[in-house]
Scaffold this motif. Structure first.
Motif, PDB file in Angstrom:
ATOM      1  N   VAL A  53      17.519 -48.411  39.416  1.00  0.00           N
ATOM      2  CA  VAL A  53      17.769 -47.056  38.936  1.00  0.00           C
ATOM      3  C   VAL A  53      17.190 -46.028  39.900  1.00  0.00           C
ATOM      4  N   SER A  54      15.956 -46.264  40.355  1.00  0.00           N
ATOM      5  CA  SER A  54      15.372 -45.244  41.222  1.00  0.00           C
ATOM      6  C   SER A  54      16.089 -45.203  42.574  1.00  0.00           C
ATOM      7  N   ARG A  56      19.217 -45.738  42.904  1.00  0.00           N
ATOM      8  CA  ARG A  56      20.477 -45.022  42.650  1.00  0.00           C
ATOM      9  C   ARG A  56      20.274 -43.509  42.774  1.00  0.00           C
ATOM     10  N   ILE A  57      19.176 -43.040  42.187  1.00  0.00           N
ATOM     11  CA  ILE A  57      18.885 -41.600  42.278  1.00  0.00           C
ATOM     12  C   ILE A  57      18.719 -41.201  43.743  1.00  0.00           C
ATOM     13  N   PHE A  58      17.989 -42.037  44.430  1.00  0.00           N
ATOM     14  CA  PHE A  58      17.767 -41.907  45.856  1.00  0.00           C
ATOM     15  C   PHE A  58      19.084 -41.840  46.625  1.00  0.00           C
ATOM     16  N   GLN A  60      22.078 -41.095  45.417  1.00  0.00           N
ATOM     17  CA  GLN A  60      22.877 -39.913  45.087  1.00  0.00           C
ATOM     18  C   GLN A  60      22.286 -38.628  45.661  1.00  0.00           C
ATOM     19  N   THR A  61      20.949 -38.559  45.687  1.00  0.00           N
ATOM     20  CA  THR A  61      20.342 -37.290  46.095  1.00  0.00           C
ATOM     21  C   THR A  61      20.033 -37.227  47.586  1.00  0.00           C
ATOM     22  N   HIS A  62      19.902 -38.358  48.238  1.00  0.00           N
ATOM     23  CA  HIS A  62      19.514 -38.324  49.646  1.00  0.00           C
ATOM     24  C   HIS A  62      20.432 -39.126  50.568  1.00  0.00           C
ATOM     25  N   LEU A  63      20.634 -40.400  50.231  1.00  0.00           N
ATOM     26  CA  LEU A  63      21.328 -41.277  51.172  1.00  0.00           C
ATOM     27  C   LEU A  63      22.775 -40.856  51.378  1.00  0.00           C
ATOM     28  N   PHE A  64      23.519 -40.709  50.287  1.00  0.00           N
ATOM     29  CA  PHE A  64      24.919 -40.321  50.405  1.00  0.00           C
ATOM     30  C   PHE A  64      25.076 -38.952  51.076  1.00  0.00           C
TER      31      PHE A  64
END
Lengths: 404, 266
Positions: A53-54, A56-58, A60-64
């Motif tokens: 989950v963390s 995923r947030i990572f 969506q907010t940074h990697l992509f």
């Protein structure tokens, strides 16, 4: 082609391709082995299926975003989630390329079990060091600053206490010494008039009318100033107040006292806050009086009062100090004649008043500001000529304990 | 007086008289809008900025007390509006900035005309009567990961620093940062974002709002968009074809089209 795929499958690292929507187009055997899935369980699925989950947030907010903005990322640390729930620490390098009409996101992924251990140690050592350093320095800084601030505060408190006492004393003396002669002038003037001690001629009548007007204005000013001083001397205790009740009560008082007609008052929201009941009633009384004084002729005066809760910084004059706490925000809007926004800060100044205000003393808003500031709040005005005025009052829901 | 423009790396483009103010979310800075704002630059004045602690803002201005709370971020927005003397601006906010924009609009309504909310969420954590998409444990894991994976984050967060021993002067130019650069600040921003609960503020928002809801957004899932729509009195909800949490990056045309449509409405 088959040979190429075989090469990819046998790479000693994971290899994955996904599209703009995050759907997996290709995943090699090494990565499948790491996460424990079969190829058909993942193809067409979201890449997030492989992330905790963390992560995923990572993602969506940074990697992509980074991959999209920079087309390339290197040495990104993430945690994969294997089919059996195991967390797998990995390092990722990725690239975005145009494949046909679609963007393809290609990543190589290696597990970093060993590296993570070193890092853990490094992190702990570094954090411990950093923490100790910061704690030590910030404690030292804080205690220095606290000492200075306390000294300053103490001096200020002494000053404020003395000034306030002088101010109240001065006010009382001034008001008594001013009011008494004014009252006497007014009294003897009335008497002289009623006993017809002054010969009546046309010339005299005009003169007397002027004197009469000046005398009543003087009394009005004296009364207003006395009220202003009285608020500073107010000993009323702080209790829980309700914004809507105060407004309604003040409006009733005003209507009864003045018999003003053709007024609509809409009160929305009911928020409890701490304050001194009588002075707040005065505040709303003044706001209503102002709205009535500057109403547009020929149409009903509409006053909207709305109360909501907001969070505001409790520190108003100390730079760089922040503590957000619940405040009540009361917006008092009328459809009156309004004023030019450039005068927004002028109108609440002591004895300042607008040109078109003939009867006022210029104390109403100053009085309101005094009441609000005494309760650690803020008041501001926003107005447009011909449209109306909104007075915004923001007050802490809970009053701090008094110093003295 | 702080130089707000420098502090928040304010950049102004466009030729219109009405202003569009674009606010980035948790993660990357104003670069996120690069496929969106050019579509509006002929009709609007475009204002881009980075929150203090993000992108190329002045990290020295970061104050942990202030930015512990989303109201601190709202103060950045209000100070920019004040410095630019904005009136009736269009606020476009992504993710957590949607909430920041709402808070700002409640405090100073006159600065704003309409709000565009891209992937908004008033609360990320589920509770018995609300679906936010995350369990508290998920968020705690995120914060924990950010604590533990300090070097990972630091690496992650400063990917632009390239070693160039032959030409050291190049390095400085190459370090333009798109995303969060300081792990400690990013950790606090994550906490302010993912532990926030602004459901009670929704009723106070008076401006027309457009909710751009992505399909399949794990950060702000559909029930959250629906919740916002039913609790924001003056709102319209659009469920986009775009998936993920960043439609302004993955589906800029669709995003632009919906914003345009919303701005054309009276």
């Amino acid at each position: 082609m088959e040979q190429a795929e075989q090469l990819l499958d046998n790479l000693p690292c994971g290899y994955i391709i996904f599209n703009d929507r995050g759907e997996i187009n290709y995943i090699n055997q090494t990565l499948l082995h790491i996460v424990g899935y079969a190829s058909d369980e993942l193809l067409g699925q979201k890449v997030e299926k492989l992330l905790t989950v963390s992560s995923r947030i990572f993602y969506q907010t940074h990697l992509f975003p980074l991959l999209t903005l920079k087309s390339e990322v290197t040495e990104i640390f993430l945690t994969l989630k294997a089919k059996n729930g195991t967390h797998v620490p990995v390092m990722l390098n990725g690239k975005r390329t145009l494949a046909g009409t679609e963007q393809a996101y290609t990543c190589v992924i290696s597990t970093v079990w060993e590296r993570q251990k070193y890092e853990q140690q490094l992190i702990e050592a570094r954090q411990g060091y950093q923490q100790a350093l910061e704690d030590n320095q910030s404690l030292k800084d804080l205690s220095d600053r606290l000492q200075q601030e306390q000294h300053k505060l103490d001096q200020k408190l002494v000053e404020v206490a003395r000034t306030k006492q002088e101010y109240v004393q001065l006010g009382k003396v001034l008001m008594h010494d001013l009011q008494e002669p004014v009252r006497k002038i007014s009294f003897y003037f009335e008497r002289a008039l009623s006993k017809k001690l002054v010969p009546t001629s046309a010339e005299n009548a005009e003169l007397l009318a002027k004197i009469g007007k000046s005398v009543s204005r003087l009394r009005l000013v004296a009364d207003s100033v006395q009220r202003f001083v009285a608020i500073e001397d107010e000993k009323e205790p702080v209790t829980e107040l309700w914004s809507d009740q105060l407004v309604t009560a003040a409006a009733n008082d005003f209507m009864t006292a003045t018999g003003t007609q053709d007024v609509q008052l809409h009160v929305g929201g009911s928020i409890a806050f701490q304050g001194r009941a009588a002075v707040f009633k005065t505040l709303f009384y003044e706001l209503i009086a102002n709205a009535v004084r500057f109403r547009k002729q020929g149409i009903p005066l509409i006053m909207n009062v709305r109360s909501i809760t907001v969070q505001e910084n409790v520190f108003q004059s100390t730079v760089d100090k922040y503590l957000y706490s619940d405040h009540v925000q009361i917006e008092f809007t009328d459809n009156g004649i309004g004023f030019d926004q450039r005068f927004a800060s002028y109108v609440s100044g002591l004895f300042n008043k607008m040109k078109n205000d003939e009867e006022g003393v210029g104390l109403g808003l100053a009085l309101c500001e005094q009441i609000v500031v005494r309760h650690y709040g803020k008041i501001s005005a926003r107005s447009a000529e011909g449209v109306g005025t909104t007075i915004k009052i923001v007050l802490p829901v809970v009053q701090p304990k008094p110093f003295f | 007086m702080t130089d707000i423009f420098k502090r928040n790396n304010v950049n102004i483009f466009g030729t219109g008289s009405k202003t569009m103010l674009f606010a980035h979310g948790f993660g990357c800075g104003q670069q996120m809008w690069r496929n969106i704002w050019p579509a509006f630059q002929d009709e609007y004045r475009i204002v881009l900025f980075d929150y203090v602690g993000s992108g190329n803002s002045d990290a020295n201005a970061y104050n942990p007390e202030r930015y512990r709370n989303l109201n601190g971020y709202a103060e950045d927005v209000l100070e920019i509006c004040e410095a630019l003397n904005l009136k009736d601006a269009i606020f476009v906010g992504h993710s957590v900035s949607s909430i920041v924009g709402m808070l700002a609009s409640i405090k100073e309504p006159a600065y704003f005309d309409k709000l565009v909310l891209v992937g908004p969420s008033p609360r990320y954590i589920n509770n018995p009567e609300y679906v936010g998409g995350f369990e508290r444990a998920d968020i705690e894991e995120l914060l924990d990961t950010m604590d533990k994976n300090y070097i990972g984050w630091a690496n992650f967060l400063a990917p632009a620093i390239m070693q160039n021993p032959d030409q050291p002067e190049l390095a400085a130019e190459l370090t333009e940062s798109f995303c969060s650069t300081d792990p400690v600040i990013a950790r606090q921003f994550a906490e302010a974002t993912f532990l926030s609960d602004n459901r009670q503020d929704l009723a106070y928002v008076n401006h027309p709002c457009l909710i751009l809801q992505c399909s399949d957004d794990m950060i702000a899932p559909l029930p959250v968009g629906e919740y916002l729509h039913s609790n924001l009195t003056n709102s319209s909800l659009v469920v986009m074809q775009a998936t993920g949490h960043c439609p302004h990056l993955s589906a800029p045309q669709e995003t632009v089209a919906y914003i345009r449509q919303f701005l054309a409405q009276d």
